[in-house]
Design an enzyme around this catalytic site. Structure first.
Site, PDB file in Angstrom:
ATOM      1  N   SER A 158       0.800  -1.499  -0.052  1.00 31.53           N
ATOM      2  CA  SER A 158       0.068  -0.128   0.053  1.00 31.53           C
ATOM      3  C   SER A 158       0.742   1.297  -0.354  1.00 31.53           C
ATOM      4  O   SER A 158       2.057   1.319   0.531  1.00 31.53           O
ATOM      5  CB  SER A 158      -0.983  -0.034   1.317  1.00 31.53           C
ATOM      6  OG  SER A 158      -1.272   1.290   1.496  1.00 31.53           O
ATOM      7  N   GLU A 186       0.145   3.715   1.646  1.00 29.09           N
ATOM      8  CA  GLU A 186       0.120   4.146   3.194  1.00 29.09           C
ATOM      9  C   GLU A 186       1.784   3.747   3.713  1.00 29.09           C
ATOM     10  O   GLU A 186       2.038   4.532   4.637  1.00 29.09           O
ATOM     11  CB  GLU A 186      -0.602   3.392   3.757  1.00 29.09           C
ATOM     12  CG  GLU A 186      -2.215   3.896   3.767  1.00 29.09           C
ATOM     13  CD  GLU A 186      -2.432   5.477   4.091  1.00 29.09           C
ATOM     14  OE1 GLU A 186      -2.345   5.436   5.346  1.00 29.09           O
ATOM     15  OE2 GLU A 186      -2.641   6.188   3.367  1.00 29.09           O
ATOM     16  N   TYR A 234      -1.979   0.374  10.767  1.00 25.97           N
ATOM     17  CA  TYR A 234      -1.935  -0.512   9.409  1.00 25.97           C
ATOM     18  C   TYR A 234      -0.701  -0.311   8.502  1.00 25.97           C
ATOM     19  O   TYR A 234      -0.150  -1.331   7.999  1.00 25.97           O
ATOM     20  CB  TYR A 234      -3.242   0.142   8.563  1.00 25.97           C
ATOM     21  CG  TYR A 234      -3.381  -0.377   7.207  1.00 25.97           C
ATOM     22  CD1 TYR A 234      -3.992  -1.374   7.078  1.00 25.97           C
ATOM     23  CD2 TYR A 234      -2.970   0.687   6.200  1.00 25.97           C
ATOM     24  CE1 TYR A 234      -4.158  -1.918   5.670  1.00 25.97           C
ATOM     25  CE2 TYR A 234      -3.029   0.237   5.062  1.00 25.97           C
ATOM     26  CZ  TYR A 234      -3.698  -0.865   4.710  1.00 25.97           C
ATOM     27  OH  TYR A 234      -3.663  -1.245   3.447  1.00 25.97           O
TER      28      TYR A 234
HETATM   29  P1  NAP Z   1     -11.411  -4.637   1.561  1.00 22.88           P
HETATM   30  O1  NAP Z   1     -12.666  -4.275   0.803  1.00 22.88           O
HETATM   31  O2  NAP Z   1     -11.421  -4.179   2.956  1.00 22.88           O
HETATM   32  O3  NAP Z   1     -11.281  -6.105   1.489  1.00 22.88           O
HETATM   33  C1  NAP Z   1     -10.483  -6.755   2.572  1.00 22.88           C
HETATM   34  C2  NAP Z   1     -10.503  -8.391   2.464  1.00 22.88           C
HETATM   35  O4  NAP Z   1      -9.869  -9.063   3.458  1.00 22.88           O
HETATM   36  C3  NAP Z   1     -12.310  -8.703   2.662  1.00 22.88           C
HETATM   37  O5  NAP Z   1     -12.540  -9.825   1.893  1.00 22.88           O
HETATM   38  C4  NAP Z   1     -12.196  -9.284   4.249  1.00 22.88           C
HETATM   39  O6  NAP Z   1     -13.103 -10.179   4.370  1.00 22.88           O
HETATM   40  C5  NAP Z   1     -10.915 -10.031   4.120  1.00 22.88           C
HETATM   41  N1  NAP Z   1     -10.167 -10.099   5.426  1.00 22.88           N
HETATM   42  C6  NAP Z   1     -10.205  -9.160   6.442  1.00 22.88           C
HETATM   43  N2  NAP Z   1      -9.919  -9.988   7.632  1.00 22.88           N
HETATM   44  C7  NAP Z   1      -9.331 -11.205   7.276  1.00 22.88           C
HETATM   45  C8  NAP Z   1      -9.047 -12.291   7.997  1.00 22.88           C
HETATM   46  N3  NAP Z   1      -8.510 -12.348   9.332  1.00 22.88           N
HETATM   47  N4  NAP Z   1      -8.922 -13.537   7.130  1.00 22.88           N
HETATM   48  C9  NAP Z   1      -9.200 -13.492   5.786  1.00 22.88           C
HETATM   49  N5  NAP Z   1      -9.762 -12.427   5.011  1.00 22.88           N
HETATM   50  C10 NAP Z   1      -9.667 -11.491   5.930  1.00 22.88           C
HETATM   51  O7  NAP Z   1      -9.840  -4.211   1.019  1.00 22.88           O
HETATM   52  P2  NAP Z   1      -9.785  -3.755  -0.692  1.00 22.88           P
HETATM   53  O8  NAP Z   1      -9.873  -2.283  -0.676  1.00 22.88           O
HETATM   54  O9  NAP Z   1     -10.354  -4.809  -1.500  1.00 22.88           O
HETATM   55  O10 NAP Z   1      -8.073  -3.898  -0.474  1.00 22.88           O
HETATM   56  C11 NAP Z   1      -7.471  -5.156  -0.890  1.00 22.88           C
HETATM   57  C12 NAP Z   1      -6.066  -5.366  -0.120  1.00 22.88           C
HETATM   58  O11 NAP Z   1      -5.121  -4.306  -0.839  1.00 22.88           O
HETATM   59  C13 NAP Z   1      -6.004  -5.291   1.251  1.00 22.88           C
HETATM   60  O12 NAP Z   1      -4.938  -5.767   1.757  1.00 22.88           O
HETATM   61  C14 NAP Z   1      -5.731  -3.665   1.441  1.00 22.88           C
HETATM   62  O13 NAP Z   1      -4.838  -3.490   2.571  1.00 22.88           O
HETATM   63  C15 NAP Z   1      -4.770  -3.353   0.105  1.00 22.88           C
HETATM   64  N6  NAP Z   1      -4.987  -2.127  -0.427  1.00 22.88           N
HETATM   65  C16 NAP Z   1      -6.023  -1.353  -0.933  1.00 22.88           C
HETATM   66  C17 NAP Z   1      -5.806  -0.410  -1.297  1.00 22.88           C
HETATM   67  C18 NAP Z   1      -7.115   0.422  -1.965  1.00 22.88           C
HETATM   68  O14 NAP Z   1      -7.345   1.556  -2.068  1.00 22.88           O
HETATM   69  N7  NAP Z   1      -8.149  -0.031  -2.174  1.00 22.88           N
HETATM   70  C19 NAP Z   1      -4.765   0.549  -1.733  1.00 22.88           C
HETATM   71  C20 NAP Z   1      -3.539  -0.163  -1.408  1.00 22.88           C
HETATM   72  C21 NAP Z   1      -3.456  -1.449  -0.777  1.00 22.88           C
HETATM   73  P3  NAP Z   1     -14.814  -9.927   4.969  1.00 22.88           P
HETATM   74  O15 NAP Z   1     -15.378  -9.583   3.789  1.00 22.88           O
HETATM   75  O16 NAP Z   1     -14.958 -11.156   5.564  1.00 22.88           O
HETATM   76  O17 NAP Z   1     -14.399  -8.701   6.113  1.00 22.88           O
HETATM   77  O1  F7E Z   2      -9.034   8.022   3.619  1.00 27.59           O
HETATM   78  C1  F7E Z   2      -9.422  11.851   4.693  1.00 27.59           C
HETATM   79  C2  F7E Z   2      -8.726  10.732   5.619  1.00 27.59           C
HETATM   80  O2  F7E Z   2      -9.983   5.961   4.559  1.00 27.59           O
HETATM   81  C3  F7E Z   2      -8.522   9.071   2.843  1.00 27.59           C
HETATM   82  C4  F7E Z   2      -7.394   2.163   2.330  1.00 27.59           C
HETATM   83  O3  F7E Z   2      -7.869   1.420   1.143  1.00 27.59           O
HETATM   84  O4  F7E Z   2      -6.075   3.503   0.905  1.00 27.59           O
HETATM   85  C5  F7E Z   2      -7.178   3.576   1.850  1.00 27.59           C
HETATM   86  O5  F7E Z   2      -6.220   4.375   2.902  1.00 27.59           O
HETATM   87  C6  F7E Z   2      -8.382  10.543   3.018  1.00 27.59           C
HETATM   88  C7  F7E Z   2      -7.481  10.321   4.554  1.00 27.59           C
HETATM   89  O6  F7E Z   2      -8.467   5.995   2.628  1.00 27.59           O
HETATM   90  C8  F7E Z   2     -12.663  11.194   6.108  1.00 27.59           C
HETATM   91  O7  F7E Z   2      -8.186  11.250   6.773  1.00 27.59           O
HETATM   92  C9  F7E Z   2     -11.481  12.814   5.710  1.00 27.59           C
HETATM   93  O8  F7E Z   2      -6.458  11.293   4.577  1.00 27.59           O
HETATM   94  O9  F7E Z   2     -10.679   6.716   2.264  1.00 27.59           O
HETATM   95  P1  F7E Z   2      -9.723   6.644   3.164  1.00 27.59           P
HETATM   96  P2  F7E Z   2      -6.883   5.934   3.289  1.00 27.59           P
HETATM   97  O10 F7E Z   2      -6.972   6.114   4.609  1.00 27.59           O
HETATM   98  O11 F7E Z   2      -5.897   6.549   2.499  1.00 27.59           O
HETATM   99  C10 F7E Z   2      -4.754   3.046   1.104  1.00 27.59           C
HETATM  100  C11 F7E Z   2      -3.840   3.061   0.064  1.00 27.59           C
HETATM  101  C12 F7E Z   2      -4.937   1.553   1.763  1.00 27.59           C
HETATM  102  O12 F7E Z   2      -3.980   0.969   1.708  1.00 27.59           O
HETATM  103  C13 F7E Z   2      -6.056   1.692   2.890  1.00 27.59           C
HETATM  104  O13 F7E Z   2      -6.337   0.239   2.938  1.00 27.59           O
HETATM  105  O14 F7E Z   2      -9.391  10.969   3.480  1.00 27.59           O
HETATM  106  N1  F7E Z   2     -10.925  11.897   5.131  1.00 27.59           N
HETATM  107  N2  F7E Z   2     -12.831  12.507   6.029  1.00 27.59           N
HETATM  108  C14 F7E Z   2     -11.553  10.758   5.672  1.00 27.59           C
HETATM  109  N3  F7E Z   2     -11.428   9.311   5.334  1.00 27.59           N
HETATM  110  C15 F7E Z   2     -12.695   8.413   5.788  1.00 27.59           C
HETATM  111  N4  F7E Z   2     -12.353   7.321   5.806  1.00 27.59           N
HETATM  112  N5  F7E Z   2     -13.786   9.154   6.393  1.00 27.59           N
HETATM  113  C16 F7E Z   2     -13.850  10.388   6.382  1.00 27.59           C
HETATM  114  O15 F7E Z   2     -14.951  10.785   6.872  1.00 27.59           O
END
Ligand code: NAP
Ligand code: F7E
Length: 340
Positions: A133, A135, A156
């Site tokens: 990520s 992050e 995280y």
């Molecule tokens: P998500 O929608 O939150 O999905 C997370 C998945 O992990 C769900 O299927 C969840 O299952 C499963 N999970 C959680 N805890 C688990 C456990 N203990 N054992 C097995 N499965 C478990 O995340 P996403 O947005 O699809 O992201 C996919 C991956 O990419 C994650 O690793 C995230 O950290 C990473 N990532 C995401 C982004 C982004 O912007 N979306 C960017 C960079 C990296 P349940 O449905 O049962 O909760």
């Molecule tokens: O926040 C700001 C918050 O929760 C984006 C995950 O998929 O991407 C995701 O992480 C920004 C942050 O995503 C609210 O403070 C303001 O600066 O949508 P977010 P994230 O934290 O960037 C990375 C790449 C991952 O890997 C993670 O798994 O938006 N913000 N107001 C808010 N964010 C949330 N959630 N809610 C608010 O009300």
């Protein structure tokens, strides 16, 4: 030709659902791990899943990445060609509330899969993808790429740094095809409701229809590089088709603040929001009504202020490029919002 088999941890999440669809179109047999839950957690697979009593290439198995015995059993039984580890407690804000659990899933989860591959001597058979990520970059100055030093700003992100390095370590120590995709934020209609893009699109659509009064948010000035999940899962697969494992940054290279994202969403909905006040008193006004306000509970103890990825390596080596821009992504999210 023999069909390839993929095993997806995190199949019920946003990326899991898009990746499943993508791999099925590539003629894979897809296995996914689901967690037992008292309510259904497979809604994102609706329309993809077919009852195995009928002809299907998609199979679901119970398991949990915090449970080593289930990890070993499932990998031993399925013996996939490719494992995609997308499982995570992926909400950054929540990781401050449950840091130990987040670390167990995010950091040790990756280790459990890698160590199973090693112990079962499947290192020649299985390729492993780790969901890294942006992050992990945290406070590092943009643009961030594969050479940028990590400076994680949440439990995280710290756990993701561990999973990144343990993937590299197992690659080097045990000759496993293991790679990290360092993906910047990616969104879609399937995005979890608590992430900021989905929260904004969903709320502004409802406010326009008079079904919600107000949207409460945290930091409006954080900057993110937002792409579309469909483009990003394609990049995951491309990394796994390489002959040598390598880590890649995936990003659009464009950056917007949360406030800009709100304004872009409003513009697509033909609404004009005016802004008044500063800091925690800042407000968004539409039709003379206060529709956006700040709630400090959405601020994070440590924030990631500015992310913008440099994905030149992926564009050159993988020939990857995004097909969506922020406008077309928001349009799609709005359209799906009205369908639901
Ligand atoms: P998500 O929608 O939150 O999905 C997370 C998945 O992990 C769900 O299927 C969840 O299952 C499963 N999970 C959680 N805890 C688990 C456990 N203990 N054992 C097995 N499965 C478990 O995340 P996403 O947005 O699809 O992201 C996919 C991956 O990419 C994650 O690793 C995230 O950290 C990473 N990532 C995401 C982004 C982004 O912007 N979306 C960017 C960079 C990296 P349940 O449905 O049962 O909760
Ligand atoms: O926040 C700001 C918050 O929760 C984006 C995950 O998929 O991407 C995701 O992480 C920004 C942050 O995503 C609210 O403070 C303001 O600066 O949508 P977010 P994230 O934290 O960037 C990375 C790449 C991952 O890997 C993670 O798994 O938006 N913000 N107001 C808010 N964010 C949330 N959630 N809610 C608010 O009300």
């Amino acid at each position: 030709m023999k069909k390839k088999t993929a095993l997806i941890y995190g199949i019920t999440g946003q990326d899991g659902a898009y990746l499943t669809k993508f791999l099925l179109t590539k003629n894979y047999i897809v296995h996914g791990i689901i967690r037992r839950s008292s309510s259904f957690n497979t809604h994102r697979l609706d329309g993809i899943y077919i009852d195995p009593h009928y002809k299907t290439n998609l199979y679901l198995h119970y398991g949990d990445i915090t449970d080593s015995t289930s990890v070993t059993k499932n990998i031993l039984q399925i013996k996939p060609d490719e494992i995609y580890n997308l499982a995570a407690q992926s909400q950054v804000r929540v990781s401050f509330d449950i840091p130990e659990y987040t670390s167990n899933v995010v950091a040790l989860g990756a280790l459990r899969i890698l160590d199973t591959i090693k112990t079962l001597k499947l290192n020649k058979k299985i390729k492993f993808y780790q969901a890294g990520s942006s992050e992990m970059f945290g406070s590092a100055k943009p643009p961030q790429n594969e050479k940028t030093l990590f400076y994680p700003r949440s439990p995280y992100a710290v756990a993701k740094v561990f999973s990144n390095w343990i993937t590299i370590n197992y690659r080097e120590a045990y000759n496993i095809f293991a790679c990290n995709g360092i993906l910047f934020n990616h969104e879609s209609p399937l995005r979890g409701e608590t992430f900021v893009t989905k929260k904004i699109v969903s709320a502004i659509c409802k406010i326009k229809e008079n079904k919600q009064k107000k949207l409460y948010l945290g930091n409006l000035y954080a900057k993110r590089d937002w792409g579309h999940a469909k483009d990003y899962v394609r990049a995951m697969w491309m990394m796994m088709q390489q002959t040598k494992p390598r880590d890649f940054v995936i990003s659009t290279g464009k950056q917007h603040t949360v406030k800009e994202f709100i304004n872009l969403t409003a513009r697509e909905l033909k609404m004009k929001i005016t802004w008044k006040g500063k800091g925690q008193r800042e407000k968004g006004i539409w039709n003379k009504k206060e529709i956006i306000a700040i709630d400090k509970k959405y601020f994070r103890p440590t924030e990631v202020e500015s992310l913008r990825g440099d994905s030149r390596l992926a564009r050159k080596v993988l020939k990857w490029k995004p097909s969506y821009n922020i406008k077309s992504m928001i349009q799609e999210m709005i359209n799906e919002e009205y369908k639901s």
